[in-house]
Design an enzyme around this catalytic site. Structure first.
Site, PDB file in Angstrom:
ATOM      1  N   ARG A 136       8.354   3.508  -1.329  1.00  0.00           N
ATOM      2  CA  ARG A 136       7.560   2.693  -0.307  1.00  0.00           C
ATOM      3  C   ARG A 136       6.601   1.658  -1.259  1.00  0.00           C
ATOM      4  NH1 ARG A 136       3.208   5.108   3.248  1.00  0.00           N
ATOM      5  NH2 ARG A 136       4.768   5.871   4.782  1.00  0.00           N
ATOM      6  N   ASP A 191       2.434  10.045   1.104  1.00  0.00           N
ATOM      7  CA  ASP A 191       1.772   8.590   0.989  1.00  0.00           C
ATOM      8  C   ASP A 191       0.985   8.635  -0.379  1.00  0.00           C
ATOM      9  OD1 ASP A 191       2.280   8.035   3.659  1.00  0.00           O
ATOM     10  OD2 ASP A 191       0.377   8.661   4.317  1.00  0.00           O
TER      11      ASP A 191
HETATM   12  C1  LIG Z   1       4.003   1.540   6.588  1.00  0.00           C
HETATM   13  C2  LIG Z   1       2.910   1.390   5.576  1.00  0.00           C
HETATM   14  C3  LIG Z   1       2.745   2.273   5.026  1.00  0.00           C
HETATM   15  C4  LIG Z   1       1.595   2.260   4.170  1.00  0.00           C
HETATM   16  N1  LIG Z   1       1.136   3.219   3.404  1.00  0.00           N
HETATM   17  C5  LIG Z   1       0.243   3.233   2.293  1.00  0.00           C
HETATM   18  C6  LIG Z   1       0.075   4.150   1.641  1.00  0.00           C
HETATM   19  O1  LIG Z   1       0.665   5.208   1.348  1.00  0.00           O
HETATM   20  N2  LIG Z   1      -1.078   3.919   0.261  1.00  0.00           N
HETATM   21  C7  LIG Z   1      -1.789   2.791   0.748  1.00  0.00           C
HETATM   22  O2  LIG Z   1      -2.689   2.693  -0.380  1.00  0.00           O
HETATM   23  N3  LIG Z   1      -1.738   1.923   1.409  1.00  0.00           N
HETATM   24  C8  LIG Z   1      -0.470   1.964   2.501  1.00  0.00           C
HETATM   25  N4  LIG Z   1      -0.591   1.053   3.439  1.00  0.00           N
HETATM   26  C9  LIG Z   1      -1.384   0.009   3.364  1.00  0.00           C
HETATM   27  C10 LIG Z   1      -1.091  -1.106   2.795  1.00  0.00           C
HETATM   28  O3  LIG Z   1      -1.751  -0.918   1.289  1.00  0.00           O
HETATM   29  C11 LIG Z   1      -1.902  -2.379   3.004  1.00  0.00           C
HETATM   30  O4  LIG Z   1      -3.515  -2.280   2.855  1.00  0.00           O
HETATM   31  C12 LIG Z   1      -1.619  -3.018   4.417  1.00  0.00           C
HETATM   32  O5  LIG Z   1      -0.289  -3.005   4.521  1.00  0.00           O
HETATM   33  C13 LIG Z   1      -2.122  -4.545   4.555  1.00  0.00           C
HETATM   34  O6  LIG Z   1      -1.387  -5.224   3.608  1.00  0.00           O
HETATM   35  P1  LIG Z   1      -0.012  -6.334   3.890  1.00  0.00           P
HETATM   36  O7  LIG Z   1       0.773  -5.921   2.835  1.00  0.00           O
HETATM   37  O8  LIG Z   1       0.330  -6.165   5.154  1.00  0.00           O
HETATM   38  O9  LIG Z   1      -0.641  -7.675   3.399  1.00  0.00           O
HETATM   39  P2  LIG Z   1      -1.817  -8.503   3.690  1.00  0.00           P
HETATM   40  O10 LIG Z   1      -1.684  -9.728   2.773  1.00  0.00           O
HETATM   41  O11 LIG Z   1      -3.170  -7.853   3.586  1.00  0.00           O
HETATM   42  O12 LIG Z   1      -1.898  -8.986   5.163  1.00  0.00           O
HETATM   43  C14 LIG Z   1      -0.574  -9.962   5.777  1.00  0.00           C
HETATM   44  C15 LIG Z   1      -0.788 -10.326   7.112  1.00  0.00           C
HETATM   45  O13 LIG Z   1      -0.692  -9.054   7.846  1.00  0.00           O
HETATM   46  C16 LIG Z   1      -1.501  -8.929   8.746  1.00  0.00           C
HETATM   47  N5  LIG Z   1      -2.457  -7.853   8.581  1.00  0.00           N
HETATM   48  C17 LIG Z   1      -2.363  -7.031   7.646  1.00  0.00           C
HETATM   49  N6  LIG Z   1      -3.271  -6.042   7.854  1.00  0.00           N
HETATM   50  C18 LIG Z   1      -3.674  -5.876   9.085  1.00  0.00           C
HETATM   51  C19 LIG Z   1      -4.374  -5.180  10.010  1.00  0.00           C
HETATM   52  N7  LIG Z   1      -4.967  -4.198   9.548  1.00  0.00           N
HETATM   53  N8  LIG Z   1      -4.893  -5.605  11.328  1.00  0.00           N
HETATM   54  C20 LIG Z   1      -4.308  -6.677  11.663  1.00  0.00           C
HETATM   55  N9  LIG Z   1      -3.358  -7.672  10.804  1.00  0.00           N
HETATM   56  C21 LIG Z   1      -3.186  -7.437   9.635  1.00  0.00           C
HETATM   57  C22 LIG Z   1      -2.402 -10.312   8.981  1.00  0.00           C
HETATM   58  O14 LIG Z   1      -1.697 -11.194   9.639  1.00  0.00           O
HETATM   59  C23 LIG Z   1      -2.451 -10.680   7.467  1.00  0.00           C
HETATM   60  O15 LIG Z   1      -2.347 -11.844   7.123  1.00  0.00           O
HETATM   61  C24 LIG Z   1       0.688   1.018   4.038  1.00  0.00           C
HETATM   62  C25 LIG Z   1       1.016   0.011   5.021  1.00  0.00           C
HETATM   63  C26 LIG Z   1       2.057  -0.007   5.889  1.00  0.00           C
HETATM   64  C27 LIG Z   1       2.808  -1.095   6.477  1.00  0.00           C
END
Ligand SMILES: Cc1cc2nc3c(=O)[nH]c(=O)nc-3n(C[C@H](O)[C@H](O)[C@H](O)COP(=O)(O)OP(=O)(O)OC[C@H]3O[C@@H](n4cnc5c(N)ncnc54)[C@H](O)[C@@H]3O)c2cc1C
Length: 305
Positions: free
Chosen positions: A182, A131
């Site tokens: 990723r 990560d």
């Molecule tokens: C598989 C995976 C691995 C990840 N690994 C890392 C990593 O190594 N390092 C890192 O910094 N970040 C990591 N993240 C987190 C990432 O950086 C974001 O903070 C997270 O994915 C929320 O952003 P989004 O891309 O979904 O977009 P956003 O624009 O934030 O969200 C899009 C939509 O998704 C839904 N959504 C998003 N988050 C949530 C939530 N928490 N609860 C409910 N609904 C939600 C909502 O409907 C929102 O409108 C990871 C995320 C995923 C999915």
């Protein structure tokens, strides 16, 4: 919204808050995002997701370890995770944080620990992703990724965060390795000198990373719940004849479950990141910060008792 996000991420460091949430949180809502407090509890969840056509990864939650002996316990726990996945025939790989393996103590220690696990995973035909954590660890994480690849390890990947200005250059530098990356937006509190403060800029940077990575020679894990980005990736891949084997979607356990299954029905690979373990506090706080409405979900459970 962005102030709430910063407040929640700052509260993640408060020991008082941690004691309170740790005491009541699993029952109140952490169970929505965490598969259980033990591997025994998580294994059936992983199996159920696999049975629905979803790939999974798992993580023993934990980070920021400051004691070398403790990092050895984490390595032993992850060896067991790979053995269990193998024995049960799960379609599950592992994602972990290098600060859980000692990156905050010494880069060499983290490197040795993760190399041992990548080797152990390879012997079981499995894969390990590192990560990406706070920006203080970005350089070391990318260095370790590069060294593992240079030593011939193919079953390892890492992560780039679109909120960091540097990520486009990092991607360009990694592309000659045909990396397994990723792409995420980024989940930590970062200063405006190094990260886009506005969501629209983070989203636009994500599109640029996505297109460059898909057009490059590696494997792209598109880790987002953002439907507009997901549809953009699908159209881009189809216009460029990029085969489905070169990318997959990744989402978090407990979020956008219907979207996960819709994509599987449309023939795409979807991996659900499904963590477990007693140290779920910081993970939960990041999930709350991403969508402050999730705090209401916890409070509702508290009121209901
Ligand atoms: C598989 C995976 C691995 C990840 N690994 C890392 C990593 O190594 N390092 C890192 O910094 N970040 C990591 N993240 C987190 C990432 O950086 C974001 O903070 C997270 O994915 C929320 O952003 P989004 O891309 O979904 O977009 P956003 O624009 O934030 O969200 C899009 C939509 O998704 C839904 N959504 C998003 N988050 C949530 C939530 N928490 N609860 C409910 N609904 C939600 C909502 O409907 C929102 O409108 C990871 C995320 C995923 C999915």
């Amino acid at each position: 919204m962005s102030m709430l996000r910063s407040l929640i991420l700052a509260a993640a460091d408060s020991p008082r808050m941690q004691r309170f949430v740790q005491r009541y949180g699993f029952r109140l809502g952490a169970a929505r995002f965490v598969a259980g407090e033990s591997l025994d509890a998580a294994a059936p969840v992983l199996r159920r997701l696999n049975e629905q056509g979803l790939l999974t990864n798992t993580t023993l939650l934990g980070e920021g370890v400051r004691d070398e002996a403790e990092t050895r316990e984490v390595v032993a726990a992850y060896r067991e995770v790979f053995d269990r996945i193998h024995a049960e025939g799960l379609r599950t790989n592992v994602a972990l944080k290098l600060t859980h393996l000692g990156l905050s103590i010494d880069e060499e220690l983290a490197q040795r620990n993760v190399a041992e696990l990548v080797e152990h995973a390879a012997q079981r035909g499995n894969f390990l992703r590192m990560d990406m954590e706070e920006s203080a660890h970005t350089d070391a994480t990318l260095r370790i990724y590069r060294r593992l690849r240079e030593r011939g390890h193919e079953n390892v990947g890492t992560v780039l965060q679109s909120y960091l200005f540097r990520s486009e250059e990092d991607l360009a530098a990694l592309l000659p390795l045909a990396p397994n990356l990723r792409l995420v937006k980024g989940a930590y509190l970062e200063p405006a000198e190094i990260a886009y403060p506005h969501k629209r800029d983070v989203d636009a940077a994500y599109v640029r990373l996505l297109e460059t990575s898909l057009a490059g020679g590696g494997f792209t894990a598109i880790a987002t719940h953002d439907e507009a980005l997901i549809e953009h990736a699908i159209s881009f891949a189809s216009e460029r004849d990029i085969p489905k084997e070169r990318f997959q979607f990744q989402m978090l356990y407990g979020i956008a479950s219907r979207l996960q299954l819709d994509l599987v029905r449309r023939g795409y690979d979807v991996l659900v990141a499904t963590p477990y373990g007693p140290e779920w506090y910081r993970y939960l706080m990041r999930r709350l910060a991403e969508r402050p409405a999730n705090v209401l979900f916890l409070v509702r459970n508290l009121v209901r008792g």
